[in-house]
Design an enzyme around this catalytic site. Structure first.
Site, PDB file in Angstrom:
ATOM      1  N   THR A  76      71.081  61.898  37.197  1.00  0.00           N
ATOM      2  CA  THR A  76      70.039  61.587  38.172  1.00  0.00           C
ATOM      3  C   THR A  76      69.791  60.084  38.240  1.00  0.00           C
ATOM      4  O   THR A  76      69.683  59.507  39.327  1.00  0.00           O
ATOM      5  CB  THR A  76      68.727  62.310  37.791  1.00  0.00           C
ATOM      6  OG1 THR A  76      68.965  63.717  37.812  1.00  0.00           O
ATOM      7  CG2 THR A  76      67.599  61.963  38.735  1.00  0.00           C
ATOM      8  N   ASN A 158      77.136  71.243  43.421  1.00  0.00           N
ATOM      9  CA  ASN A 158      76.550  72.012  42.312  1.00  0.00           C
ATOM     10  C   ASN A 158      76.063  73.389  42.746  1.00  0.00           C
ATOM     11  O   ASN A 158      76.075  74.323  41.955  1.00  0.00           O
ATOM     12  CB  ASN A 158      75.404  71.228  41.663  1.00  0.00           C
ATOM     13  CG  ASN A 158      74.359  70.792  42.655  1.00  0.00           C
ATOM     14  OD1 ASN A 158      74.653  70.075  43.614  1.00  0.00           O
ATOM     15  ND2 ASN A 158      73.131  71.234  42.458  1.00  0.00           N
ATOM     16  N   GLN A 186      79.096  66.896  39.005  1.00  0.00           N
ATOM     17  CA  GLN A 186      79.608  68.260  38.844  1.00  0.00           C
ATOM     18  C   GLN A 186      81.141  68.284  38.845  1.00  0.00           C
ATOM     19  O   GLN A 186      81.741  69.121  38.181  1.00  0.00           O
ATOM     20  CB  GLN A 186      79.058  69.132  39.979  1.00  0.00           C
ATOM     21  CG  GLN A 186      79.053  70.619  39.739  1.00  0.00           C
ATOM     22  CD  GLN A 186      78.160  71.078  38.610  1.00  0.00           C
ATOM     23  OE1 GLN A 186      78.622  71.736  37.682  1.00  0.00           O
ATOM     24  NE2 GLN A 186      76.891  70.727  38.658  1.00  0.00           N
ATOM     25  N   ALA A 207      76.824  63.368  31.186  1.00  0.00           N
ATOM     26  CA  ALA A 207      77.626  63.930  30.093  1.00  0.00           C
ATOM     27  C   ALA A 207      77.408  65.428  29.895  1.00  0.00           C
ATOM     28  O   ALA A 207      78.331  66.140  29.497  1.00  0.00           O
ATOM     29  CB  ALA A 207      77.318  63.185  28.795  1.00  0.00           C
ATOM     30  N   HIS A 208      76.186  65.906  30.158  1.00  0.00           N
ATOM     31  CA  HIS A 208      75.917  67.303  29.788  1.00  0.00           C
ATOM     32  C   HIS A 208      76.562  68.323  30.719  1.00  0.00           C
ATOM     33  O   HIS A 208      76.498  69.519  30.469  1.00  0.00           O
ATOM     34  CB  HIS A 208      74.409  67.551  29.644  1.00  0.00           C
ATOM     35  CG  HIS A 208      73.660  67.697  30.924  1.00  0.00           C
ATOM     36  ND1 HIS A 208      73.316  68.923  31.427  1.00  0.00           N
ATOM     37  CD2 HIS A 208      73.169  66.790  31.789  1.00  0.00           C
ATOM     38  CE1 HIS A 208      72.629  68.760  32.556  1.00  0.00           C
ATOM     39  NE2 HIS A 208      72.524  67.468  32.792  1.00  0.00           N
ATOM     40  N   THR A 244      67.723  49.086  25.574  1.00  0.00           N
ATOM     41  CA  THR A 244      68.669  49.273  24.469  1.00  0.00           C
ATOM     42  C   THR A 244      69.478  50.545  24.690  1.00  0.00           C
ATOM     43  O   THR A 244      68.909  51.608  24.940  1.00  0.00           O
ATOM     44  CB  THR A 244      67.906  49.356  23.135  1.00  0.00           C
ATOM     45  OG1 THR A 244      67.163  48.147  22.979  1.00  0.00           O
ATOM     46  CG2 THR A 244      68.852  49.537  21.965  1.00  0.00           C
ATOM     47  N   CYS A 332      67.434  72.796  38.998  1.00  0.00           N
ATOM     48  CA  CYS A 332      66.273  71.942  39.188  1.00  0.00           C
ATOM     49  C   CYS A 332      65.217  72.599  40.050  1.00  0.00           C
ATOM     50  O   CYS A 332      64.137  72.072  40.219  1.00  0.00           O
ATOM     51  CB  CYS A 332      66.703  70.634  39.838  1.00  0.00           C
ATOM     52  SG  CYS A 332      68.233  70.021  39.156  1.00  0.00           S
TER      53      CYS A 332
HETATM   54  C1  LIG Z   1      73.369  67.976  37.305  1.00  0.00           C
HETATM   55  C2  LIG Z   1      73.608  67.159  38.518  1.00  0.00           C
HETATM   56  C3  LIG Z   1      72.918  65.964  38.744  1.00  0.00           C
HETATM   57  C4  LIG Z   1      71.832  65.478  37.809  1.00  0.00           C
HETATM   58  O1  LIG Z   1      72.347  65.126  36.550  1.00  0.00           O
HETATM   59  P1  LIG Z   1      71.357  65.088  35.275  1.00  0.00           P
HETATM   60  O2  LIG Z   1      72.211  64.474  34.201  1.00  0.00           O
HETATM   61  O3  LIG Z   1      70.997  66.510  35.000  1.00  0.00           O
HETATM   62  O4  LIG Z   1      70.209  64.259  35.626  1.00  0.00           O
HETATM   63  C5  LIG Z   1      73.198  65.239  39.877  1.00  0.00           C
HETATM   64  N1  LIG Z   1      74.126  65.653  40.742  1.00  0.00           N
HETATM   65  C6  LIG Z   1      74.837  66.786  40.564  1.00  0.00           C
HETATM   66  C7  LIG Z   1      75.879  67.180  41.557  1.00  0.00           C
HETATM   67  C8  LIG Z   1      74.594  67.580  39.453  1.00  0.00           C
HETATM   68  O5  LIG Z   1      75.282  68.707  39.288  1.00  0.00           O
END
Ligand SMILES: *Cc1c(COP(=O)(O)O)cnc(C)c1O
Length: 394
Positions: A76, A158, A186, A207-208, A244, A332
């Site tokens: 984000t 997504n 994504q 990363a997640h 940082t 979200c």
């Molecule tokens: C998950 C997602 C985001 C947001 O990423 P976060 O690391 O969760 O803030 C933005 N764009 C897309 C296409 C996503 O799938």
């Protein structure tokens, strides 16, 4: 107490578990090599080496230079930095005040664009998409001009899984010297990211979404692209993002990105097998169901549907009770009773859009899990419809 251990996770587009090898790589940087990468002493030097090592790894994967990678706090934030930073700087320098985005963007892009329109004097215009949510390059060609501050398009969607022709879109933008940003958050787990700098000026990652930790992201920002820093302070990250750096998480992100873009890309076939089993079985065994997004040009792990006469949230609750973790489209928006703007942009009616379901598999998904899911889904959908009929009849 009910817990998640014996449940089946089918929501990899919302987030992924952290790969053990990534955790391993991160651990030393919490307490042994804990220095501030900006410090002069040996502790700082060790942290800086880890930070720059992570940056070089990601730069090598993308085939860009290390100075073009900015670490952020999440996907984000990368989207916000690209959109707000580039748009504001292009307006300051050149008076460019148009922002072009697709109508199927993640909120991290669409809400940022809306704020730039509401409070910073920009005009936001939407690109055209087809009924699969794929952006039309010809329309961009028709409306783009040098007064456009930035064009931003989602790479792999997504909510509906569709993959956009970003390379073609980027080349159109380059003809006008208009910066092109892609939200690749994504897509990064499923599509090769090498050479992305040949056709875009900025790309967001988190990363997640690829088996790394939550709370760390990166922005590729091509050298020479006008960008106003959004977070000011000590001048870290080339002055573009002060603060940082989160060294252990950055080390983890680099490791996860490397794994995703090597063995991850090699293992897409099994994801596709699971995805296609889910799609074909659902379409075969359930009436009044439609696939959303493109049938072929879609992310390898992504199945998404809408149903007639089904409330999406109700379905999620029943699925959860039966041991399946899925989503209505975007993590979200859970609890938001309004239909998804993305689904409406495909021409789906608000009523049907409320009956959405997203099923996303990942590298830990097994065939057995998929089979259990495809058996359960038609039964649960029937149950909801029956309940609804009874309510109406009574
Ligand atoms: C998950 C997602 C985001 C947001 O990423 P976060 O690391 O969760 O803030 C933005 N764009 C897309 C296409 C996503 O799938």
């Amino acid at each position: 107490m009910n817990n998640s251990l014996d449940k089946i996770y089918l929501d990899y587009a919302a987030t992924t578990p952290v790969d053990e090898r990534v955790i391993e790589a991160m651990l030393p940087y919490f307490n042994r090599q804990f220095g501030n990468p900006s410090s002069v002493h040996i502790f700082g030097q060790e942290a800086e080496a880890a930070l720059e090592g992570g940056r070089e790894t990601i730069a090598r994967i993308l085939d860009v230079s290390a100075g073009e990678i900015v670490f952020t706090g999440c996907g984000t934030e990368s989207d916000n930095l690209a959109l707000r930073g580039i748009a504001l700087e292009r307006k300051l320098r050149y008076g460019a005040d148009r922002i072009l985005i697709s109508p199927v963007e993640h909120h991290a892009v669409s809400r940022t664009a809306r704020q730039l329109a509401d409070h910073f004097g920009f005009r936001v215009e939407f690109l055209k998409v087809d009924s699969f949510g794929i952006v039309d390059p010809d329309y961009l060609r028709r409306i783009i001009d040098r007064d456009v501050a930035i064009v931003s398009v989602i790479y792999g969607n997504n909510e509906i899984g569709s993959i956009n022709p970003v390379e073609e879109l980027g080349k159109i933008c380059r003809n006008y010297d208009v910066p092109f940003h892609v939200d690749a958050v994504q897509a990064a787990a499923h599509l090769p990211m090498r050479g992305i700098g040949n056709w875009c000026d900025a790309a967001s990652f988190g990363a997640h979404k690829f088996y790394g930790p939550k709370g760390v992201g990166a922005l590729f920002i091509r050298k020479g692209t006008p960008i106003l820093p959004i977070q000011t302070g000590g001048g870290q990250e080339n002055g573009i993002r002060s603060g940082t750096q989160n060294v252990p998480y950055i080390v983890g992100m680099a490791k996860a990105f490397e794994l995703a873009q090597t063995e991850g890309l090699k293992n897409q076939a099994s994801l596709i097998q699971h995805r296609d089993r889910i799609i074909s079985s659902a379409l075969e065994n359930i009436k009044g169901i439609y696939l959303t997004g493109h049938p072929i040009k879609r992310l390898a792990n992504h199945a998404s549907f809408v149903f007639e006469g089904v409330d999406g949230n109700q379905l999620l609750i029943l699925l959860d009770a039966a041991g399946f973790a899925c989503s209505s489209g975007s993590a979200c928006k859970t609890g938001d009773p309004k239909p998804s703007e993305v689904l409406l942009a495909l021409g789906i009616s608000p009523q049907v859009a409320l009956g959405s379901l997203r099923v996303t598999v990942g590298k830990y998904t097994t065939l057995n899990e998929v089979e259990k899911f495809v058996t359960a889904l038609p039964l649960l959908v029937n149950k909801i419809r029956k309940l609804l009929m009874e309510l109406k009849g009574g």
